[in-house]
Structure formats: structure tokens, C-alpha cells
Scaffold this motif. Structure first.
Motif, PDB file in Angstrom:
ATOM      1  N   ARG A 196       1.075  -1.085   0.044  1.00  0.00           N
ATOM      2  CA  ARG A 196       0.183   0.279  -0.320  1.00  0.00           C
ATOM      3  C   ARG A 196       1.225   1.630  -0.065  1.00  0.00           C
ATOM      4  NH1 ARG A 196      -2.768   2.644   3.935  1.00  0.00           N
ATOM      5  NH2 ARG A 196      -1.134   2.294   5.640  1.00  0.00           N
ATOM      6  N   GLU A 197       1.978   0.932   0.585  1.00  0.00           N
ATOM      7  CA  GLU A 197       3.536   2.191   0.764  1.00  0.00           C
ATOM      8  C   GLU A 197       2.985   3.177  -1.193  1.00  0.00           C
ATOM      9  OE1 GLU A 197       3.606  -0.401   2.375  1.00  0.00           O
ATOM     10  OE2 GLU A 197       3.412  -0.267   4.618  1.00  0.00           O
ATOM     11  N   LEU A 198       3.479   2.099  -1.722  1.00  0.00           N
ATOM     12  CA  LEU A 198       4.135   2.488  -2.352  1.00  0.00           C
ATOM     13  C   LEU A 198       2.739   2.751  -3.936  1.00  0.00           C
ATOM     14  CD1 LEU A 198       6.646  -0.399  -4.136  1.00  0.00           C
ATOM     15  CD2 LEU A 198       6.967   1.309  -2.903  1.00  0.00           C
ATOM     16  N   GLU A 237       0.750   4.899  -2.506  1.00  0.00           N
ATOM     17  CA  GLU A 237      -0.157   5.807  -1.557  1.00  0.00           C
ATOM     18  C   GLU A 237       1.763   6.616  -2.057  1.00  0.00           C
ATOM     19  OE1 GLU A 237       0.043   5.133   2.119  1.00  0.00           O
ATOM     20  OE2 GLU A 237      -2.032   4.914   2.116  1.00  0.00           O
ATOM     21  N   ALA A 238       3.010   5.943  -2.401  1.00  0.00           N
ATOM     22  CA  ALA A 238       4.577   7.161  -2.686  1.00  0.00           C
ATOM     23  C   ALA A 238       3.875   7.452  -4.351  1.00  0.00           C
ATOM     24  CB  ALA A 238       5.281   6.301  -2.601  1.00  0.00           C
ATOM     25  N   SER A 239       2.977   6.748  -4.765  1.00  0.00           N
ATOM     26  CA  SER A 239       2.206   7.352  -6.097  1.00  0.00           C
ATOM     27  C   SER A 239       1.456   8.263  -5.996  1.00  0.00           C
ATOM     28  CB  SER A 239       1.937   5.981  -7.129  1.00  0.00           C
ATOM     29  OG  SER A 239       1.843   6.194  -8.433  1.00  0.00           O
ATOM     30  N   LEU A 240      -0.158   8.645  -5.486  1.00  0.00           N
ATOM     31  CA  LEU A 240      -1.166   9.013  -5.532  1.00  0.00           C
ATOM     32  C   LEU A 240      -0.041  10.169  -4.819  1.00  0.00           C
ATOM     33  CD1 LEU A 240      -3.000   6.280  -4.068  1.00  0.00           C
ATOM     34  CD2 LEU A 240      -3.465   7.967  -6.408  1.00  0.00           C
ATOM     35  N   ALA A 241       0.662  10.084  -3.671  1.00  0.00           N
ATOM     36  CA  ALA A 241       1.072  11.181  -2.799  1.00  0.00           C
ATOM     37  C   ALA A 241       1.783  13.015  -4.135  1.00  0.00           C
ATOM     38  CB  ALA A 241       1.870  11.350  -2.213  1.00  0.00           C
ATOM     39  N   LEU A 242       2.141  11.837  -5.391  1.00  0.00           N
ATOM     40  CA  LEU A 242       3.145  12.500  -6.114  1.00  0.00           C
ATOM     41  C   LEU A 242       1.951  12.863  -7.019  1.00  0.00           C
ATOM     42  CD1 LEU A 242       6.387  10.315  -6.436  1.00  0.00           C
ATOM     43  CD2 LEU A 242       6.415  12.706  -5.635  1.00  0.00           C
ATOM     44  N   ALA A 297       0.154  11.467  -8.789  1.00  0.00           N
ATOM     45  CA  ALA A 297       0.145  10.414 -10.494  1.00  0.00           C
ATOM     46  C   ALA A 297      -1.608  10.058 -10.042  1.00  0.00           C
ATOM     47  CB  ALA A 297       0.664   8.531  -9.794  1.00  0.00           C
ATOM     48  N   GLN A 311      -2.457   6.162 -14.193  1.00  0.00           N
ATOM     49  CA  GLN A 311      -1.256   5.979 -13.579  1.00  0.00           C
ATOM     50  C   GLN A 311      -0.031   5.526 -12.808  1.00  0.00           C
ATOM     51  OE1 GLN A 311      -0.689  10.347 -13.330  1.00  0.00           O
ATOM     52  NE2 GLN A 311      -0.209  10.565 -15.981  1.00  0.00           N
ATOM     53  N   THR A 312      -1.464   5.402 -11.635  1.00  0.00           N
ATOM     54  CA  THR A 312      -0.212   4.459 -10.432  1.00  0.00           C
ATOM     55  C   THR A 312      -0.446   2.865 -10.334  1.00  0.00           C
ATOM     56  OG1 THR A 312      -0.670   6.067  -8.820  1.00  0.00           O
ATOM     57  CG2 THR A 312      -0.263   3.829  -7.824  1.00  0.00           C
ATOM     58  N   LYS A 319       2.102   2.404 -13.576  1.00  0.00           N
ATOM     59  CA  LYS A 319       3.814   2.029 -13.862  1.00  0.00           C
ATOM     60  C   LYS A 319       4.123   1.799 -12.140  1.00  0.00           C
ATOM     61  CE  LYS A 319       5.760   6.183 -15.765  1.00  0.00           C
ATOM     62  NZ  LYS A 319       5.603   7.299 -15.608  1.00  0.00           N
ATOM     63  N   VAL A 320       2.723   1.229 -11.597  1.00  0.00           N
ATOM     64  CA  VAL A 320       2.882   0.768 -10.082  1.00  0.00           C
ATOM     65  C   VAL A 320       3.065  -0.859  -9.763  1.00  0.00           C
ATOM     66  CG1 VAL A 320       3.485   0.888  -7.716  1.00  0.00           C
ATOM     67  CG2 VAL A 320       3.663   2.636  -8.669  1.00  0.00           C
TER      68      VAL A 320
END
Lengths: 252, 300
Positions: free
Chosen positions: B179-181, B183-188, B190, B194-195, B198-199
Motif C-alpha cells: 500500500r505504501e508504494l 500511496e507514494a505514487s498517489l501522493a506525488l 499520480a 498512472q499508479t 507504473k507501480v
């Protein structure tokens, strides 16, 4: 007091039936570090996540009230969450680099914004890594996997990644809680430099850290904002008994 | 008193579980030994690469191997993308307890327990009689091309059979993307898509691969659905278009042992064919298991 960057008005949040934040009112000053302290489970992280609407991801979360960033309510119907999150970056408790190269981790944000030109990307990656004070450690191995970095380096890389999309606000959720003292002090130093350009809101469990890095401190307890003020005042001369008890370690 | 009882109970449980393991291992060993002894005289490069001869009493099984490989390839091309998209919907878009997600999960579970012969009948009724014949009537003026058993309809029928396996294993691996990954993507900033692109998808490639291999392993061994949909008794040529019939290993074993002119004489061929089929499914499953364990290790 400096200019206000974020103004929170009557913010209430429920997870299902459970009240997680009760009627929070708070004004966060521009280009200062604001620390959120309080015992575990009292709503600090939840509050932090309302500022970039990460709580939207939790289906049971219901929110009322307003969060104004630069006078604009981010819970307004016509606000684009994707754009909001570009302006309000976030650094998480557990460093969470993608399993890509160091370079690609930082280039991720610009790339999703449609920047693909090599030269531009190179420049963004370099400035972001420099601002996050990790450039000298990684400049010779930008193509290596980010997962090969140490915990502290990974966290600074995550900060660089956050900086790559040029936010004005950076939210940090206990960014140093999983790090050793040396890495922690590097992160704290970094926060100190970053506040010249960014408004920083940081959740921390570490009283000393809050005292060291922040200009303002908000004390949360059981979903309520108990006290907010200059860090110096909160730590030396709190007006509310609960705050004093917590800071002096009498409960929590 | 109590103590001895507990001890006996412990010993008994060890004994029973140990025995069960031995029985299973024993069965596998017997199958392997019998098949290898029976087939080793026939098993050769020649056997793998030549056509059957003299009314299938001599020669090789190349068309059956070719047909099996072609079948699982077409089947994968249909089942893997479709399964991946379904898994994507279930993990990323559907709300966990919405009625539509529940319905889909129920359908998948049901699909997984439907007897394979029913899939064969479904393939015959739906793909051949309805879609195929419909295509012939609509585009070819009623000339019989698609409205009969062929490798396309057989493969599609098989892909329905293996779909649950693909969906479940892709879903599992998507769930393991932290989930952290996301969230990292969404918080940027994305978007959700896209998330995912790419993730989530890159993070579950190995799961998609495992799912396909397990599906292929399952498909390679099935016979029942092919009886109605395209497997042939004997063909002098390899299938060259999607509307050709084809030979397949499992079916070849069946006809050699029930409908051959001289069953006893062809016994070595039957054993050798069985050995090839066993090896094929065994290797595929092994690859799947190894891949899966590697993913698990990576996640720790």
C-alpha cells in the motif's frame, strides 16, 4: 505571526461510526515547521492526511469542515485532487522508494506530469537530490536500485522525490521514527533547510525532535486539538494542564 | 496417566500424517516408475519429432505435441489479458464488499468447480454452433468454415476453463504490491491509472507470469473440453489456420489406449506419450512454483 498558509476550520472526521477528529480549528503559518505531537492513535496522522486528501482512499472516512490552502478550500467539489497532491507533497513514516533506480524514483513525479525530455529530467533529478542533501552520496550511482540505499538514504531519497514536483507544502508523517540517530539528525538538518522554501507539517512522537525542528507545535489528544502555539511557549510554558502533563512525560 | 495418553495421541498423529505422506509419495513414485519403464524404449528424439505411421502403431507424436503447444499458446493469449483485466478490476476498482464484486467472485469460484466436460459442451454449443455457425452464415454465405470444431474454439473453451486460475493468481500478486508504494505514487499527484500502470502492474508481472504458467499447465493436461471442440483422431498435416482441427497429447493417449487397431502392440507408444505429457505439465508447474516462491521471497 507569519502569513497563514493552511487554515483549518471545524474539521471533523469519522471512520465509520468512530470519531477520529473533532472540530479541529488551526492556522498553519507559511514557510515554518509545524509539529503535531500527541500520544499514538489520537489523530495526528489522520489530521496530516486530511491536508492532501489521502484519507479519500479510505472508503469509511467521512469529513466535514474546511481546509483552506492559500484561501482555497481543498474539499471543494471542483478541486482536482491530483493537482492538490502535486502542491502538497508527503513523506511517509516508512521510507517507500519504488523498486526502480535512484534516478527513476526522483523522475517519477515529473514523468507523470508529462516531462520526458532527458535534459529537463536530469536537471530536476539533480536539484531535487541536492535539496534533499543526498546528491553527493548518490551522484555516481543514479542508475542503481534505490532499494540498495540505507534506511536514512532511502528516506532522503523519498524527500527528494517529493520535492521533484515542486510542492509548496510538505507533510511528514514521523519521517525519522525508523532511523538511527545519525540519519535522524540528517533529516532534521534537512527540515531546517527546507523550511526556507516550504511549509512543513511534521508528525512526531519524539518530543526532543519536535522541540528541535519546529517553530510551532500543535498538541493532539483523543481526536481534539488541545493546544497550539509557538514551540517555545508550548514546551516551556503551556497554558493547558494536559499539554504540560504530556510534555513532561506524565502520561501518553 | 494423562501424560501417557497425550504421548500416545502425539505418536498416533505423527503416524497417521506420516502414513498419508508416504501413500501420496508412493502413488507418484509408482506412476513415474511404470510410465518410465513402459515408455523408455520408445522415448527418443525421433519419437518427439516425427509423425505417427502405419495406423498410429509406429512412428512419433510430433503433431500431438505441436497441437498441444499451439493450443496452450492461443489459450494463454486469450486468458491472460482477460484474467489480468478482471483481477485489476477486483483489486483496484471494485469496492471490497459491493454486490458486483461479490457476484464476480462468486462467478469465478463457480467457474473453477464446473466439470471440464461441461466446458466442452458449452464450447460446442456457444463457440461452434452459435458464434462459428453465425459467422459462417453472416459472412461466408453459409459455407461451413468456422461452424465446426477447430483449434480456435478449442483454445477459447480452454481459456474459460483456466480463467479462474489466472484471475486468482494475478489478484494475489496485485494485493502484495505494498500500500505504501501506491500511496507514494498517489501522493506525488499520480492518477489512479498512472499508479496502476507504473507501480501495480510492474510489481505484479511475476504473478501474471506465474498465473499464466499454472494455467498452461492445467490446460495442457485437459482432454474433456477438447473432445467436442477440435481435437482430432488423426491428421496427416499440422493445423495451419485457426479453423483447422488439431491433435493433442491427452486425447492421443485416450484413443491409442481405447480405439487403436492393436492396443497391446502400441503400449510403449502410449507410455512414452504419457511420459511426454507428464514431463510437459511437470516442467510447467515447476516453473510456476519456482517463480511464485521467488516473488514471496522478494516481498519479505
Amino acid at each position: 505571526m507569519k502569513e497563514i498558509k493552511i487554515k483549518i476550520k471545524d474539521l471533523t472526521l469519522h471512520y465509520g461510526q468512530k470519531l477520529a477528529l473533532n472540530n479541529i480549528c488551526l492556522e498553519i503559518p507559511d514557510r515554518r515547521v509545524t509539529a503535531l505531537i500527541g500520544p499514538s492513535g489520537c489523530g495526528k496522522s489522520t489530521f496530516l492526511r486530511t491536508l492532501n486528501r489521502m484519507n479519500d482512499l479510505i472508503p469509511s472516512a467521512r469529513i466535514s469542515g474546511e481546509v483552506l490552502i492559500d484561501e482555497l478550500n481543498i474539499y471543494d467539489r471542483n478541486i482536482d485532487v491530483v493537482n492538490l497532491r502535486k502542491r502538497v507533497g508527503m513523506v511517509f513514516q516508512k521510507s517507500n522508494p519504488f523498486s526502480k533506480s535512484i534516478y527513476e524514483n526522483v523522475a517519477y513525479g515529473p514523468r507523470i506530469n508529462g516531462i520526458n525530455e532527458r535534459k529537463v529530467l536530469d536537471e530536476i533529478v539533480e536539484t531535487s537530490l541536492k535539496r534533499a542533501a543526498i546528491w553527493n552520496e548518490v551522484k555516481d550511482r543514479l542508475r542503481d536500485s534505490a532499494l540498495g540505499l540505507s534506511g536514512g538514504q532511502q528516506q532522503r531519497l523519498c524527500i527528494a522525490r517529493t520535492l521533484s514536483v515542486n510542492p509548496d507544502v510538505i507533510l511528514m508523517d514521523e519521517p525519522a521514527s525508523a532511523l538511527d540517530p545519525l540519519s535522524t539528525s540528517k533529516i532534521e538538518e534537512l527540515i531546517h533547510q527546507l523550511k526556507e522554501q516550504y511549509t512543513i507539517v511534521i508528525v512526531t512522537h519524539n518530543m526532543q525532535q519536535a522541540a528541535r525542528v519546529s517553530d510551532y507545535t500543535a498538541f493532539f489528544y483523543l481526536g481534539e486539538l488541545i493546544e497550539f502555539g509557538k514551540t517555545k511557549t508550548i514546551f516551556t510554558n503551556p497554558t493547558i494542564k494536559q499539554t504540560e502533563d504530556y510534555i513532561t512525560g506524565r502520561f501518553g | 496417566m494423562m501424560k501417557t495418553f497425550t504421548k500416545i495421541k502425539g505418536a498416533l498423529i505423527i503416524g497417521i500424517t506420516g502414513l498419508s505422506v508416504m501413500v501420496i509419495l508412493g502413488i507418484i513414485a509408482i506412476i513415474l516408475v511404470v510410465v518410465i519403464i513402459g515408455g523408455k524404449s520408445q522415448f527418443s528424439w525421433e519419437f518427439l519429432t516425427s509423425f505417427p505411421q502405419d495406423g498410429m502403431t509406429k512412428g512419433g507424436i510430433f503433431p500431438a505435441i505441436y497441437g498441444t503447444v499451439l493450443l496452450v499458446l492461443i489459450m494463454s493469449v486469450a486468458a491472460v489479458p482477460f484474467g489480468t483485466i478482471t483481477a485489476l478490476y477486483l483489486t483496484e476498482y471494485a469496492k471490497e464488499n459491493s454486490w458486483i464484486a461479490k457476484t464476480i467472485r462468486f462467478a469465478i469460484r463457480t467457474l473453477a468447480v464446473v466439470p471440464s466436460i461441461i466446458f466442452g459442451l458449452f464450447g460446442l454449443g456457444f463457440f461452434i454452433k452459435f458464434v462459428g455457425a453465425g459467422m459462417d452464415n453472416a459472412f461466408l454465405g453459409g459455407r461451413l468454415v468456422w461452424g465446426q470444431p477447430n483449434i480456435l474454439w478449442a483454445s477459447l473453451t480452454m481459456s474459460l476453463l483456466t480463467l479462474p486460475v489466472v484471475i486468482v493468481s494475478v489478484e494475489e500478486s496485485m494485493k502484495t504490491v505494498p500500500r505504501e508504494l501506491r500511496e507514494a505514487s498517489l501522493a506525488l499527484g499520480a492518477t489512479k491509472w498512472q499508479t496502476i500502470r507504473k507501480v501495480v502492474l510492474p510489481g505484479s508481472v511475476s504473478g501474471i507470469l506465474t498465473g499464466s504458467i499454472l494455467a498452461v499447465g492445467r490446460g495442457a493436461g485437459e482432454v474433456a473440453p477438447l473432445l467436442f471442440t477440435g481435437a482430432a483422431y488423426y491428421l496427416a498435416t499440422l493445423p495451419s489456420t485457426l479453423h483447422d482441427q488439431f491433435m493433442v497429447l491427452g486425447y492421443h493417449i485416450y484413443i491409442m489406449s481405447t480405439q487403436s487397431a492393436n492396443v497391446d502392440q502400441t503400449l510403449p507408444i502410449q507410455f512414452a506419450t504419457t511420459l511426454v505429457l507428464l514431463l510437459l505439465t511437470f516442467i510447467l508447474n515447476l516453473i510456476g512454483v519456482v517463480l511464485r516462491s521467488q516473488i514471496r521471497r522478494k516481498q519479505k
